[in-house]
Design a protein around this motif. Sequence first.
Motif, short mmCIF file in Angstrom:
data_model
loop_
_atom_site.label_atom_id
_atom_site.label_comp_id
_atom_site.label_asym_id
_atom_site.label_seq_id
_atom_site.Cartn_x
_atom_site.Cartn_y
_atom_site.Cartn_z
N ARG A 204 0.84 -1.20 0.00
CA ARG A 204 0.00 0.00 0.00
C ARG A 204 0.87 1.25 0.00
NH1 ARG A 204 -2.68 2.26 4.57
NH2 ARG A 204 -0.68 1.85 5.62
N ASP A 205 1.87 1.28 0.88
CA ASP A 205 2.75 2.44 0.97
C ASP A 205 3.52 2.65 -0.34
OD1 ASP A 205 1.86 2.69 3.55
OD2 ASP A 205 3.68 1.88 4.48
N GLY A 206 3.97 1.56 -0.95
CA GLY A 206 4.69 1.66 -2.22
C GLY A 206 3.82 2.17 -3.34
N ALA A 207 2.54 1.83 -3.30
CA ALA A 207 1.60 2.29 -4.33
C ALA A 207 1.42 3.80 -4.27
CB ALA A 207 0.26 1.58 -4.17
N CYS A 208 1.58 4.37 -3.10
CA CYS A 208 1.36 5.81 -2.94
C CYS A 208 2.31 6.65 -3.79
CB CYS A 208 1.49 6.20 -1.47
SG CYS A 208 0.18 5.54 -0.42
N ALA A 209 3.47 6.10 -4.12
CA ALA A 209 4.44 6.84 -4.94
C ALA A 209 4.11 6.75 -6.42
CB ALA A 209 5.85 6.30 -4.69
N LEU A 210 3.18 5.86 -6.79
CA LEU A 210 2.88 5.62 -8.20
C LEU A 210 1.49 6.05 -8.62
CD1 LEU A 210 4.46 2.07 -8.49
CD2 LEU A 210 5.18 4.08 -9.80
N ASP A 218 -7.51 1.25 6.13
CA ASP A 218 -7.26 2.34 7.06
C ASP A 218 -8.08 3.59 6.73
OD1 ASP A 218 -5.49 0.90 8.57
OD2 ASP A 218 -3.69 1.75 7.65
N TYR A 219 -8.62 3.64 5.52
CA TYR A 219 -9.37 4.82 5.08
C TYR A 219 -10.81 4.78 5.58
CZ TYR A 219 -11.53 8.27 2.00
OH TYR A 219 -12.23 9.34 1.51
N ASN A 220 -11.56 3.75 5.22
CA ASN A 220 -12.93 3.62 5.71
C ASN A 220 -13.44 2.20 5.49
OD1 ASN A 220 -13.55 3.45 2.98
ND2 ASN A 220 -14.52 5.47 2.85
N ALA A 221 -14.63 1.93 5.98
CA ALA A 221 -15.20 0.58 5.91
C ALA A 221 -15.46 0.14 4.48
CB ALA A 221 -16.50 0.53 6.71
N ALA A 222 -15.68 1.10 3.56
CA ALA A 222 -15.94 0.75 2.17
C ALA A 222 -14.73 0.10 1.51
CB ALA A 222 -16.36 1.99 1.39
N HIS A 223 -13.55 0.28 2.10
CA HIS A 223 -12.33 -0.30 1.55
C HIS A 223 -11.76 -1.40 2.45
CE1 HIS A 223 -12.69 3.58 -0.51
NE2 HIS A 223 -12.06 2.99 -1.51
N LEU A 227 -7.64 -2.77 -1.84
CA LEU A 227 -6.83 -1.56 -2.02
C LEU A 227 -7.33 -0.89 -3.29
CD1 LEU A 227 -3.21 -2.99 -1.44
CD2 LEU A 227 -4.76 -1.98 0.26
N HIS A 228 -7.74 0.35 -3.18
CA HIS A 228 -8.17 1.09 -4.36
C HIS A 228 -7.00 1.91 -4.87
CE1 HIS A 228 -10.61 3.72 -6.97
NE2 HIS A 228 -9.82 4.69 -6.50
N ARG A 234 -4.66 15.36 -11.06
CA ARG A 234 -4.72 16.53 -10.18
C ARG A 234 -3.61 17.51 -10.52
NH1 ARG A 234 -5.30 12.18 -6.03
NH2 ARG A 234 -7.55 11.84 -5.81
N GLY A 235 -3.13 17.46 -11.76
CA GLY A 235 -2.08 18.37 -12.19
C GLY A 235 -0.70 17.78 -11.94
N THR A 236 0.31 18.38 -12.58
CA THR A 236 1.69 17.86 -12.48
C THR A 236 2.17 17.75 -11.05
OG1 THR A 236 2.18 18.87 -14.63
CG2 THR A 236 4.05 18.20 -13.28
N MET A 237 1.88 18.76 -10.23
CA MET A 237 2.30 18.75 -8.84
C MET A 237 1.10 18.57 -7.91
SD MET A 237 5.51 19.01 -9.20
CE MET A 237 6.06 19.31 -7.53
N GLY A 238 0.07 17.91 -8.43
CA GLY A 238 -1.16 17.75 -7.68
C GLY A 238 -0.99 16.88 -6.44
N TRP A 239 -1.89 17.07 -5.49
CA TRP A 239 -1.84 16.30 -4.26
C TRP A 239 -2.22 14.86 -4.51
CZ3 TRP A 239 -6.46 14.12 -2.55
CH2 TRP A 239 -7.63 14.60 -3.18
N ARG A 240 -1.80 13.99 -3.63
CA ARG A 240 -2.15 12.59 -3.73
C ARG A 240 -2.87 12.17 -2.47
NH1 ARG A 240 3.58 9.36 -2.63
NH2 ARG A 240 3.86 10.08 -0.50
N ALA A 241 -3.75 11.20 -2.60
CA ALA A 241 -4.46 10.63 -1.46
C ALA A 241 -3.81 9.30 -1.14
CB ALA A 241 -5.93 10.45 -1.79
N CYS A 242 -3.31 9.17 0.07
CA CYS A 242 -2.62 7.94 0.49
C CYS A 242 -3.06 7.61 1.91
CB CYS A 242 -1.11 8.16 0.42
SG CYS A 242 -0.14 6.76 1.02
N ARG A 243 -3.87 6.59 2.01
CA ARG A 243 -4.39 6.24 3.34
C ARG A 243 -4.60 4.72 3.46
NH1 ARG A 243 -7.84 8.58 7.31
NH2 ARG A 243 -7.67 7.20 9.11
#
Length: 243
Positions: A204-210, A218-223, A227-228, A234-243
Amino acid sequence: MRIPKIFSWLKRLIWLAVIGCALLVGYVWLKPGREDLPWTPLSLTDPIGMATRGKIVDLTGQRNQCLALLESSGLEFSSRDPFGADQCRVEDAVRADAGQMLLPLAPASVAPSCPMAIGLLLWQAQVVQPRAQAILGSKVVKIETFGSYSCRRMYGRGEGPWSEHATADALDVSAFVLADGRRISVLKDWNGDADRAGFLRAVRDGACALFSTTLSPDYNAAHADHLHLDLADRGTMGWRACR
Protein backbone atom coordinates in the motif's frame (compact mmCIF):
# COMPACT_ATOMS: atom_id res chain seq x y z
CA MET A 1 29.42 58.11 -2.12
CA ARG A 2 31.21 55.32 -3.92
CA ILE A 3 32.19 53.39 -0.80
CA PRO A 4 28.58 52.67 0.34
CA LYS A 5 27.75 51.51 -3.18
CA ILE A 6 30.75 49.16 -3.17
CA PHE A 7 29.68 47.70 0.18
CA SER A 8 26.13 47.28 -1.13
CA TRP A 9 27.37 45.35 -4.17
CA LEU A 10 29.68 43.24 -2.00
CA LYS A 11 26.76 42.29 0.24
CA ARG A 12 24.73 41.27 -2.81
CA LEU A 13 27.59 39.18 -4.17
CA ILE A 14 28.03 37.45 -0.81
CA TRP A 15 24.32 36.63 -0.65
CA LEU A 16 24.40 35.30 -4.21
CA ALA A 17 27.43 33.17 -3.35
CA VAL A 18 25.68 31.77 -0.25
CA ILE A 19 22.52 30.95 -2.22
CA GLY A 20 24.59 29.36 -4.99
CA CYS A 21 26.47 27.20 -2.51
CA ALA A 22 23.20 26.14 -0.86
CA LEU A 23 21.72 25.15 -4.22
CA LEU A 24 24.86 23.23 -5.13
CA VAL A 25 24.90 21.36 -1.82
CA GLY A 26 21.20 20.57 -2.21
CA TYR A 27 21.71 19.28 -5.73
CA VAL A 28 24.65 17.08 -4.72
CA TRP A 29 22.78 15.77 -1.69
CA LEU A 30 19.59 14.98 -3.58
CA LYS A 31 21.37 13.74 -6.71
CA PRO A 32 18.22 13.81 -8.84
CA GLY A 33 18.00 11.10 -11.46
CA ARG A 34 15.84 10.88 -14.56
CA GLU A 35 13.03 9.54 -12.41
CA ASP A 36 13.02 12.74 -10.31
CA LEU A 37 12.93 15.19 -13.23
CA PRO A 38 9.47 15.87 -14.69
CA TRP A 39 10.78 16.78 -18.16
CA THR A 40 12.54 13.45 -18.85
CA PRO A 41 10.62 10.60 -20.56
CA LEU A 42 9.18 7.86 -18.38
CA SER A 43 11.30 4.71 -18.44
CA LEU A 44 10.13 1.37 -17.08
CA THR A 45 13.70 0.50 -16.11
CA ASP A 46 14.24 3.55 -13.89
CA PRO A 47 13.56 3.33 -10.15
CA ILE A 48 10.45 5.04 -8.82
CA GLY A 49 11.19 8.72 -8.31
CA MET A 50 9.54 12.00 -7.37
CA ALA A 51 8.24 12.60 -10.90
CA THR A 52 7.20 9.04 -11.78
CA ARG A 53 3.57 9.40 -10.70
CA GLY A 54 3.09 12.59 -12.71
CA LYS A 55 4.61 11.00 -15.81
CA ILE A 56 2.21 8.06 -15.57
CA VAL A 57 -0.80 10.38 -15.20
CA ASP A 58 0.42 12.41 -18.19
CA LEU A 59 0.04 9.30 -20.39
CA THR A 60 -3.74 9.70 -20.09
CA GLY A 61 -5.04 10.63 -23.53
CA GLN A 62 -1.69 9.69 -25.14
CA ARG A 63 -2.84 6.30 -26.42
CA ASN A 64 -0.14 5.60 -29.02
CA GLN A 65 2.69 6.80 -26.77
CA CYS A 66 1.41 4.72 -23.87
CA LEU A 67 0.94 1.57 -25.95
CA ALA A 68 4.46 1.92 -27.35
CA LEU A 69 5.86 2.16 -23.81
CA LEU A 70 3.81 -0.85 -22.76
CA GLU A 71 5.15 -2.86 -25.71
CA SER A 72 8.70 -2.01 -24.67
CA SER A 73 8.08 -3.74 -21.33
CA GLY A 74 7.88 -7.18 -22.93
CA LEU A 75 4.33 -7.65 -21.70
CA GLU A 76 2.13 -9.62 -24.08
CA PHE A 77 -1.22 -7.87 -24.13
CA SER A 78 -4.27 -7.12 -26.21
CA SER A 79 -5.48 -3.58 -26.85
CA ARG A 80 -9.26 -3.29 -26.64
CA ASP A 81 -11.31 -1.29 -29.09
CA PRO A 82 -12.72 1.93 -27.60
CA PHE A 83 -16.00 1.47 -25.74
CA GLY A 84 -18.47 3.37 -23.55
CA ALA A 85 -19.77 6.88 -23.99
CA ASP A 86 -19.58 10.35 -22.44
CA GLN A 87 -17.98 10.21 -18.96
CA CYS A 88 -17.59 6.44 -19.33
CA ARG A 89 -15.70 6.50 -22.63
CA VAL A 90 -12.52 4.37 -22.61
CA GLU A 91 -10.08 4.71 -25.49
CA ASP A 92 -7.03 2.83 -24.23
CA ALA A 93 -8.01 -0.27 -22.26
CA VAL A 94 -5.58 -3.17 -22.38
CA ARG A 95 -5.68 -6.77 -21.19
CA ALA A 96 -2.62 -8.85 -20.34
CA ASP A 97 -2.55 -12.19 -22.14
CA ALA A 98 -3.13 -15.29 -20.02
CA GLY A 99 -0.14 -16.50 -18.02
CA GLN A 100 1.71 -13.17 -18.06
CA MET A 101 3.85 -12.99 -14.92
CA LEU A 102 4.77 -9.37 -15.66
CA LEU A 103 1.20 -8.40 -14.83
CA PRO A 104 -0.59 -11.43 -13.28
CA LEU A 105 -4.05 -9.89 -12.81
CA ALA A 106 -7.12 -11.96 -12.05
CA PRO A 107 -9.67 -12.36 -13.45
CA ALA A 108 -7.90 -12.51 -16.80
CA SER A 109 -10.65 -10.40 -18.35
CA VAL A 110 -9.76 -7.30 -16.31
CA ALA A 111 -8.72 -4.49 -18.66
CA PRO A 112 -7.36 -1.31 -17.05
CA SER A 113 -6.43 1.75 -19.08
CA CYS A 114 -2.94 1.76 -20.60
CA PRO A 115 -1.57 4.33 -18.10
CA MET A 116 -3.00 2.25 -15.26
CA ALA A 117 -1.28 -0.84 -16.70
CA ILE A 118 2.01 1.08 -16.77
CA GLY A 119 1.60 2.01 -13.11
CA LEU A 120 0.71 -1.56 -12.20
CA LEU A 121 3.74 -2.92 -14.04
CA LEU A 122 6.05 -0.65 -12.04
CA TRP A 123 4.21 -1.43 -8.80
CA GLN A 124 4.38 -5.16 -9.40
CA ALA A 125 8.07 -5.14 -10.36
CA GLN A 126 9.48 -2.58 -7.92
CA VAL A 127 7.15 -2.88 -4.94
CA VAL A 128 5.02 -6.03 -4.83
CA GLN A 129 7.60 -8.65 -5.78
CA PRO A 130 10.50 -7.26 -3.71
CA ARG A 131 8.27 -6.89 -0.63
CA ALA A 132 6.82 -10.38 -1.09
CA GLN A 133 10.29 -11.93 -1.27
CA ALA A 134 11.64 -9.92 1.65
CA ILE A 135 8.68 -10.29 4.01
CA LEU A 136 7.00 -13.55 2.96
CA GLY A 137 9.87 -15.41 1.27
CA SER A 138 7.92 -16.15 -1.90
CA LYS A 139 7.00 -14.35 -5.11
CA VAL A 140 3.50 -13.29 -6.14
CA VAL A 141 2.00 -15.29 -9.01
CA LYS A 142 -1.47 -13.72 -9.04
CA ILE A 143 -2.99 -10.39 -8.06
CA GLU A 144 -6.72 -10.85 -7.47
CA THR A 145 -8.93 -7.87 -8.23
CA PHE A 146 -12.54 -6.69 -8.13
CA GLY A 147 -12.06 -5.18 -11.57
CA SER A 148 -11.11 -1.91 -13.20
CA TYR A 149 -13.95 -0.56 -15.36
CA SER A 150 -17.33 0.40 -13.93
CA CYS A 151 -19.46 3.19 -15.39
CA ARG A 152 -20.49 4.88 -12.14
CA ARG A 153 -19.99 7.87 -9.92
CA MET A 154 -17.87 7.75 -6.77
CA TYR A 155 -19.26 5.31 -4.19
CA GLY A 156 -22.07 4.44 -6.60
CA ARG A 157 -23.98 7.63 -5.82
CA GLY A 158 -26.61 9.05 -8.13
CA GLU A 159 -24.81 12.39 -8.38
CA GLY A 160 -21.40 13.92 -7.73
CA PRO A 161 -17.95 13.30 -9.22
CA TRP A 162 -17.42 10.38 -11.54
CA SER A 163 -15.25 7.53 -10.31
CA GLU A 164 -11.91 6.84 -11.97
CA HIS A 165 -13.38 3.37 -12.56
CA ALA A 166 -15.65 5.00 -15.15
CA THR A 167 -12.64 5.34 -17.47
CA ALA A 168 -10.74 2.23 -16.30
CA ASP A 169 -8.15 4.47 -14.62
CA ALA A 170 -8.53 2.54 -11.37
CA LEU A 171 -8.14 -0.97 -10.00
CA ASP A 172 -9.39 -2.60 -6.80
CA VAL A 173 -6.94 -5.22 -5.49
CA SER A 174 -8.40 -7.82 -3.13
CA ALA A 175 -5.66 -10.42 -2.62
CA PHE A 176 -2.22 -11.74 -3.60
CA VAL A 177 -1.51 -15.41 -4.32
CA LEU A 178 2.05 -16.59 -3.69
CA ALA A 179 4.08 -19.22 -5.52
CA ASP A 180 3.98 -21.43 -2.41
CA GLY A 181 0.17 -21.43 -2.46
CA ARG A 182 -0.51 -18.90 0.29
CA ARG A 183 -3.23 -16.31 -0.37
CA ILE A 184 -2.83 -12.90 1.28
CA SER A 185 -6.27 -11.31 1.56
CA VAL A 186 -6.88 -7.64 2.29
CA LEU A 187 -10.09 -8.50 4.14
CA LYS A 188 -8.67 -11.32 6.29
CA ASP A 189 -5.04 -10.35 6.73
CA TRP A 190 -4.96 -6.55 7.08
CA ASN A 191 -5.13 -6.90 10.86
CA GLY A 192 -3.97 -10.51 11.07
CA ASP A 193 -0.59 -12.25 11.07
CA ALA A 194 2.27 -9.74 11.42
CA ASP A 195 4.07 -10.74 8.21
CA ARG A 196 0.91 -10.81 6.11
CA ALA A 197 -0.31 -7.50 7.51
CA GLY A 198 3.17 -6.02 7.11
CA PHE A 199 3.29 -7.08 3.46
CA LEU A 200 -0.11 -5.53 2.71
CA ARG A 201 0.88 -2.23 4.31
CA ALA A 202 4.21 -2.25 2.48
CA VAL A 203 2.59 -2.65 -0.93
CA ARG A 204 0.00 0.00 0.00
CA ASP A 205 2.75 2.44 0.97
CA GLY A 206 4.69 1.66 -2.22
CA ALA A 207 1.60 2.29 -4.33
CA CYS A 208 1.36 5.81 -2.94
CA ALA A 209 4.44 6.84 -4.94
CA LEU A 210 2.88 5.62 -8.20
CA PHE A 211 -0.83 6.35 -8.04
CA SER A 212 -2.80 9.54 -7.44
CA THR A 213 -5.09 7.75 -5.00
CA THR A 214 -4.29 4.76 -2.80
CA LEU A 215 -6.98 3.77 -0.32
CA SER A 216 -6.93 0.82 2.08
CA PRO A 217 -8.91 -0.47 5.09
CA ASP A 218 -7.26 2.34 7.06
CA TYR A 219 -9.37 4.82 5.08
CA ASN A 220 -12.93 3.62 5.71
CA ALA A 221 -15.20 0.58 5.91
CA ALA A 222 -15.94 0.75 2.17
CA HIS A 223 -12.33 -0.30 1.55
CA ALA A 224 -12.16 -3.06 4.17
CA ASP A 225 -11.70 -5.75 1.52
CA HIS A 226 -9.50 -4.08 -1.10
CA LEU A 227 -6.83 -1.56 -2.02
CA HIS A 228 -8.17 1.09 -4.36
CA LEU A 229 -5.57 2.48 -6.78
CA ASP A 230 -6.29 5.18 -9.35
CA LEU A 231 -4.75 7.83 -11.60
CA ALA A 232 -6.93 10.87 -10.96
CA ASP A 233 -5.45 13.86 -12.78
CA ARG A 234 -4.72 16.53 -10.18
CA GLY A 235 -2.08 18.37 -12.19
CA THR A 236 1.69 17.86 -12.48
CA MET A 237 2.30 18.75 -8.84
CA GLY A 238 -1.16 17.75 -7.68
CA TRP A 239 -1.84 16.30 -4.26
CA ARG A 240 -2.15 12.59 -3.73
CA ALA A 241 -4.46 10.63 -1.46
CA CYS A 242 -2.62 7.94 0.49
CA ARG A 243 -4.39 6.24 3.34
